[in-house]
Write a protein that holds these residues in place. Structure first.
Motif, PDB file in Angstrom:
ATOM      1  N   ARG A 455       3.390   6.039  -3.335  1.00  0.00           N
ATOM      2  CA  ARG A 455       4.090   4.748  -3.349  1.00  0.00           C
ATOM      3  C   ARG A 455       3.331   3.710  -2.529  1.00  0.00           C
ATOM      4  O   ARG A 455       3.204   2.549  -2.924  1.00  0.00           O
ATOM      5  N   VAL A 456       2.833   4.112  -1.368  1.00  0.00           N
ATOM      6  CA  VAL A 456       2.087   3.167  -0.529  1.00  0.00           C
ATOM      7  C   VAL A 456       0.779   2.778  -1.196  1.00  0.00           C
ATOM      8  O   VAL A 456       0.353   1.610  -1.128  1.00  0.00           O
ATOM      9  N   LEU A 457       0.120   3.725  -1.860  1.00  0.00           N
ATOM     10  CA  LEU A 457      -1.085   3.379  -2.610  1.00  0.00           C
ATOM     11  C   LEU A 457      -0.763   2.365  -3.714  1.00  0.00           C
ATOM     12  O   LEU A 457      -1.579   1.489  -4.027  1.00  0.00           O
ATOM     13  N   GLN A 458       0.436   2.485  -4.285  1.00  0.00           N
ATOM     14  CA  GLN A 458       0.859   1.516  -5.298  1.00  0.00           C
ATOM     15  C   GLN A 458       1.008   0.125  -4.679  1.00  0.00           C
ATOM     16  O   GLN A 458       0.647  -0.883  -5.288  1.00  0.00           O
ATOM     17  N   VAL A 459       1.545   0.068  -3.452  1.00  0.00           N
ATOM     18  CA  VAL A 459       1.662  -1.210  -2.742  1.00  0.00           C
ATOM     19  C   VAL A 459       0.276  -1.809  -2.502  1.00  0.00           C
ATOM     20  O   VAL A 459       0.022  -2.986  -2.792  1.00  0.00           O
ATOM     21  N   PHE A 460      -0.641  -0.984  -1.961  1.00  0.00           N
ATOM     22  CA  PHE A 460      -2.019  -1.449  -1.732  1.00  0.00           C
ATOM     23  C   PHE A 460      -2.641  -1.942  -3.034  1.00  0.00           C
ATOM     24  O   PHE A 460      -3.270  -3.001  -3.089  1.00  0.00           O
ATOM     25  N   SER A 461      -2.490  -1.154  -4.087  1.00  0.00           N
ATOM     26  CA  SER A 461      -3.118  -1.475  -5.357  1.00  0.00           C
ATOM     27  C   SER A 461      -2.618  -2.810  -5.906  1.00  0.00           C
ATOM     28  O   SER A 461      -3.407  -3.649  -6.378  1.00  0.00           O
ATOM     29  N   ASN A 462      -1.291  -3.037  -5.826  1.00  0.00           N
ATOM     30  CA  ASN A 462      -0.736  -4.292  -6.348  1.00  0.00           C
ATOM     31  C   ASN A 462      -1.190  -5.502  -5.528  1.00  0.00           C
ATOM     32  O   ASN A 462      -1.540  -6.544  -6.079  1.00  0.00           O
ATOM     33  N   LEU A 463      -1.185  -5.356  -4.192  1.00  0.00           N
ATOM     34  CA  LEU A 463      -1.568  -6.490  -3.349  1.00  0.00           C
ATOM     35  C   LEU A 463      -3.054  -6.802  -3.466  1.00  0.00           C
ATOM     36  O   LEU A 463      -3.452  -7.975  -3.585  1.00  0.00           O
ATOM     37  N   ILE A 464      -3.902  -5.753  -3.426  1.00  0.00           N
ATOM     38  CA  ILE A 464      -5.342  -5.982  -3.559  1.00  0.00           C
ATOM     39  C   ILE A 464      -5.666  -6.472  -4.971  1.00  0.00           C
ATOM     40  O   ILE A 464      -6.498  -7.369  -5.167  1.00  0.00           O
ATOM     41  N   GLY A 533      10.238  -3.768  -3.201  1.00  0.00           N
ATOM     42  CA  GLY A 533      11.194  -2.662  -3.310  1.00  0.00           C
ATOM     43  C   GLY A 533      10.695  -1.403  -2.631  1.00  0.00           C
ATOM     44  O   GLY A 533      11.458  -0.706  -1.945  1.00  0.00           O
ATOM     45  N   ILE A 534       9.417  -1.089  -2.790  1.00  0.00           N
ATOM     46  CA  ILE A 534       8.852   0.120  -2.171  1.00  0.00           C
ATOM     47  C   ILE A 534       8.829  -0.011  -0.656  1.00  0.00           C
ATOM     48  O   ILE A 534       9.189   0.928   0.081  1.00  0.00           O
ATOM     49  N   VAL A 535       8.383  -1.175  -0.157  1.00  0.00           N
ATOM     50  CA  VAL A 535       8.325  -1.396   1.296  1.00  0.00           C
ATOM     51  C   VAL A 535       9.720  -1.275   1.905  1.00  0.00           C
ATOM     52  O   VAL A 535       9.914  -0.613   2.935  1.00  0.00           O
ATOM     53  N   GLU A 536      10.718  -1.912   1.278  1.00  0.00           N
ATOM     54  CA  GLU A 536      12.071  -1.867   1.821  1.00  0.00           C
ATOM     55  C   GLU A 536      12.677  -0.474   1.703  1.00  0.00           C
ATOM     56  O   GLU A 536      13.503  -0.092   2.541  1.00  0.00           O
ATOM     57  N   ALA A 537      12.289   0.296   0.684  1.00  0.00           N
ATOM     58  CA  ALA A 537      12.767   1.676   0.577  1.00  0.00           C
ATOM     59  C   ALA A 537      12.269   2.517   1.741  1.00  0.00           C
ATOM     60  O   ALA A 537      12.915   3.495   2.151  1.00  0.00           O
ATOM     61  N   HIS A 538      11.118   2.130   2.314  1.00  0.00           N
ATOM     62  CA  HIS A 538      10.591   2.810   3.512  1.00  0.00           C
ATOM     63  C   HIS A 538      11.215   2.275   4.799  1.00  0.00           C
ATOM     64  O   HIS A 538      10.876   2.735   5.889  1.00  0.00           O
ATOM     65  N   GLY A 539      12.095   1.278   4.670  1.00  0.00           N
ATOM     66  CA  GLY A 539      12.699   0.676   5.861  1.00  0.00           C
ATOM     67  C   GLY A 539      11.861  -0.440   6.445  1.00  0.00           C
ATOM     68  O   GLY A 539      12.117  -0.884   7.568  1.00  0.00           O
ATOM     69  N   GLY A 540      10.848  -0.909   5.706  1.00  0.00           N
ATOM     70  CA  GLY A 540       9.967  -1.949   6.205  1.00  0.00           C
ATOM     71  C   GLY A 540      10.317  -3.328   5.692  1.00  0.00           C
ATOM     72  O   GLY A 540      11.308  -3.527   4.991  1.00  0.00           O
ATOM     73  N   ARG A 541       9.469  -4.304   6.041  1.00  0.00           N
ATOM     74  CA  ARG A 541       9.650  -5.690   5.622  1.00  0.00           C
ATOM     75  C   ARG A 541       8.324  -6.209   5.098  1.00  0.00           C
ATOM     76  O   ARG A 541       7.254  -5.736   5.500  1.00  0.00           O
ATOM     77  N   ILE A 542       8.391  -7.204   4.240  1.00  0.00           N
ATOM     78  CA  ILE A 542       7.174  -7.807   3.700  1.00  0.00           C
ATOM     79  C   ILE A 542       7.268  -9.318   3.842  1.00  0.00           C
ATOM     80  O   ILE A 542       8.348  -9.903   3.734  1.00  0.00           O
ATOM     81  N   HIS A 543       6.109  -9.934   4.107  1.00  0.00           N
ATOM     82  CA  HIS A 543       6.078 -11.365   4.384  1.00  0.00           C
ATOM     83  C   HIS A 543       4.772 -11.934   3.852  1.00  0.00           C
ATOM     84  O   HIS A 543       3.752 -11.228   3.792  1.00  0.00           O
ATOM     85  N   VAL A 544       4.779 -13.206   3.457  1.00  0.00           N
ATOM     86  CA  VAL A 544       3.567 -13.845   2.959  1.00  0.00           C
ATOM     87  C   VAL A 544       3.366 -15.176   3.661  1.00  0.00           C
ATOM     88  O   VAL A 544       4.314 -15.913   3.910  1.00  0.00           O
ATOM     89  N   GLU A 545       2.115 -15.451   4.006  1.00  0.00           N
ATOM     90  CA  GLU A 545       1.703 -16.750   4.526  1.00  0.00           C
ATOM     91  C   GLU A 545       0.578 -17.248   3.643  1.00  0.00           C
ATOM     92  O   GLU A 545      -0.352 -16.487   3.332  1.00  0.00           O
ATOM     93  N   SER A 546       0.652 -18.508   3.248  1.00  0.00           N
ATOM     94  CA  SER A 546      -0.350 -18.997   2.311  1.00  0.00           C
ATOM     95  C   SER A 546      -0.509 -20.500   2.435  1.00  0.00           C
ATOM     96  O   SER A 546       0.415 -21.207   2.847  1.00  0.00           O
ATOM     97  N   ARG A 547      -1.694 -20.967   2.073  1.00  0.00           N
ATOM     98  CA  ARG A 547      -1.987 -22.396   2.035  1.00  0.00           C
ATOM     99  C   ARG A 547      -2.849 -22.653   0.822  1.00  0.00           C
ATOM    100  O   ARG A 547      -3.846 -21.944   0.591  1.00  0.00           O
TER     101      ARG A 547
END
Length: 564
Positions: A455-464, A533-547
């Motif tokens: 699942r975490v590899l899926q998170v990495f794969s989607n973000l990268i 969804g995957i991050v929150e299922a692990h009890g984590g949080r996700i955030h984005v900063e962008s310009r």
């Protein structure tokens, strides 16, 4: 020695001065008494004086208005006539105890609420202060009493509405919300209640509640009859106009006009309607239905205060009902979507698998010279398209699992550096083909995280993968991590096109990217929703900063293995 008596000199001027002083003193006393009497007479509170035997000796205009007696009717009467029968003995005892105490006065608020009794027999709540005064050996008690009926009514109304709000917020189920509305109206507002709910162009009776359990079945028997007989039903007018209908007195001919036949009339007479009011259920400018409240007892009739309370209840009820309706519609839409998704995943997934397997076999076993370069390219294109469609189906199923809270995690301790390296290695060739630099800066000594590796590899794969898509050639993508308390914060940064500030709140919404500002061929906007969804299922949080023009950084947290 001779003696003599000294006599006062008869001074006319002194005598005149003394008489003037006495006259002025009398005038001042009379003026003071007149002012006092005037103040007491116009005071809105009741001011009542009694002697030691609790016989009324003073009764002001405020007392007349509160109790309904004239002063002539009560002067010389025992104070008991102003006190309900159940409290007379206790009240007399309290006054006698106060008389023996050293306390000169007790102000309002220092004693419990009391009850008064009007001339018509009505009992009402009150607050009172009491004082005692001895004049020439005569004991006088004076009571200042305030009618707090209106204040108590407002307190009860506010308490009722607060409880109603809590009850109505307990559920989003449509039928349960209807039941809650009807049961709130009975018995506070009505002896029995019917909810009239709009269903398309029709209006239906959908809830029936009676304060008397023995008549609950009787009121339900109203269901088959149409609304109204010779005259339109008041509920229909309320729903059509959005305005309440207030009927303090319901005449017998009205009941006859509302009945459709003799059986219907007999049923309405059995239930009894002496007073009625109907208030609309209006939310977001739409009238959803109406609450019908009925009184069948002889003693009570609806007042303007009851109408006001009913309207306040209806406002809260309409909002709850509208929310329940929207929730029901959303649930139906989700069920329809899930049905379609089940068909798609099965009936489309199987043929796609057959096509993928067939093209792979052709590419593997048929000689290249027979296919030719163009044939090979076509087969490769078919296989890639099939794989893309299969990924889409899997993403849709993944979103469905996330929404249903059915994400199953196989959690174990894993080194973050190894997870990041695996993700970077799998996408390095894609990054290189676009002339992008992809770097892994996750420290080798970063503590282990307690996660589902795939699942975490899926998170990495989607973000990268997203960073690769939206970063122009020559850009840089960096993966980094740092410990924050009991979590590891992982970041994926790029030097891409960035995201405008107005779009940041929507970036993790399902399908949002597909609807707005998405380059062709860049997916349908499920990737970041799955990541969240995957991050929150692990009890984590996700955030984005962008310009815009400077790039984006997506950061997410994972629990450390040592914190579990």
């Amino acid at each position: 020695m001779s003696s003599h008596v000294i006599r006062p000199v008869d001074d006319p001027q002194a005598r005149v001065a003394t008489d003037d002083a006495v006259r002025r003193a009398r005038e001042a006393l009379l003026t003071s008494e007149a002012v006092f009497t005037g103040i007491v007479s116009i005071a809105s509170d009741a001011i009542i004086s009694t002697d030691a035997a609790q016989i009324i000796i003073h009764f002001n205009q405020g007392a007349e208005e509160i109790f309904g007696y004239s002063a002539d009717e009560v002067l010389g009467q025992p104070l008991d006539i102003l006190i309900p029968d159940a409290f007379r003995q206790a009240h007399r005892r309290h006054v006698e105890e106060f008389g023996r105490s050293p306390v000169a006065a007790r102000r309002m608020g220092e004693r419990q609420e009391i009850a008064g009794r009007r001339k018509n027999g009505e009992v009402f709540p009150a607050e009172a202060s009491i004082s005692k005064l001895d004049i020439n050996g005569v004991r006088i008690y004076t009571v200042v009493l305030r009618d707090i009926t209106e204040r108590k009514r407002m307190e009860r109304a506010q308490r009722f509405l607060a409880e109603a709000g809590a009850i109505l917020s307990e559920s989003l189920d449509f039928d349960r919300t209807l039941e809650s509305i009807a049961r709130l109206a009975v018995p506070t507002l009505a002896d029995w209640c019917v909810l009239y709910i709009r269903d398309g162009d029709a209006v239906q009776r959908l809830q029936f509640v009676h304060a008397d359990p023995d008549k609950q079945a009787v009121v339900r028997r109203l269901q088959p009859w149409p609304l109204g007989g010779r005259e339109p039903h008041p509920a229909l007018r309320v729903i059509e106009t959005g305005e309440p209908c207030f009927m303090p007195e319901v005449a017998a001919d009205f009941i006859e006009a509302m009945s459709s036949d003799d059986e219907h009339l007999a049923l309405l007479r059995e239930l009894g309607i002496n007073s009625a009011l109907f208030v609309p259920l209006t939310a977001r400018g739409e009238t959803l239905g109406a609450i019908g409240c009925y009184l069948s007892g002889q003693a009570r009739r609806y007042s303007a205060d009851d109408l006001s309370l009913a309207r306040d209840l209806a406002a809260r009820a309409a909002l709850a009902l509208d929310n329940a309706r929207l929730y029901r519609e959303a649930q139906r839409a989700i069920e329809a979507r899930d049905d379609v998704l089940a068909i798609v995943s099965h009936d489309l997934g199987n043929p796609l698998s057959a096509i993928r397997i067939g093209t792979s076999l052709l590419l593997r076993h048929l000689p290249r010279e027979e296919l030719g370069s163009a044939g090979v390219q076509h087969l490769e294109g078919i296989r890639q398209s099939v794989e893309q469609m299969e990924r889409l189906i899997q993403n849709l199923l993944e979103v469905k699992r996330i929404e249903a809270g059915r994400v199953v995690l196989d959690r174990r301790a894993h080194r973050p550096a190894a997870l990041a390296a695996a993700a970077v290695d799998s996408l390095s060739a894609v990054a290189a083909s676009r002339n992008l630099t992809l770097e892994n800066h996750v420290p080798e000594n970063a503590p282990a995280v307690f996660v589902d590796r795939e699942r975490v590899l899926q998170v990495f794969s989607n973000l990268i993968g997203n960073a690769i898509k939206f970063t122009p050639e020559g850009g840089r993508i960096t993966v980094d991590a740092a410990v924050e308390g009991t979590e590891l914060r992982v970041s994926v940064s790029d030097t891409g096109i960035g995201i405008s500030e107005e779009h940041l709140p929507h970036i993790f919404d399902r399908f949002w990217q597909a609807r707005r500002h998405r380059p062709e061929g860049h997916g349908i906007g499920l990737g970041l929703a799955i990541v969240k969804g995957i991050v929150e299922a692990h009890g984590g949080r996700i955030h984005v900063e962008s310009r815009v023009g400077a790039g984006s950084t997506f950061s997410f947290t994972l629990p450390l293995a040592t914190s579990t």
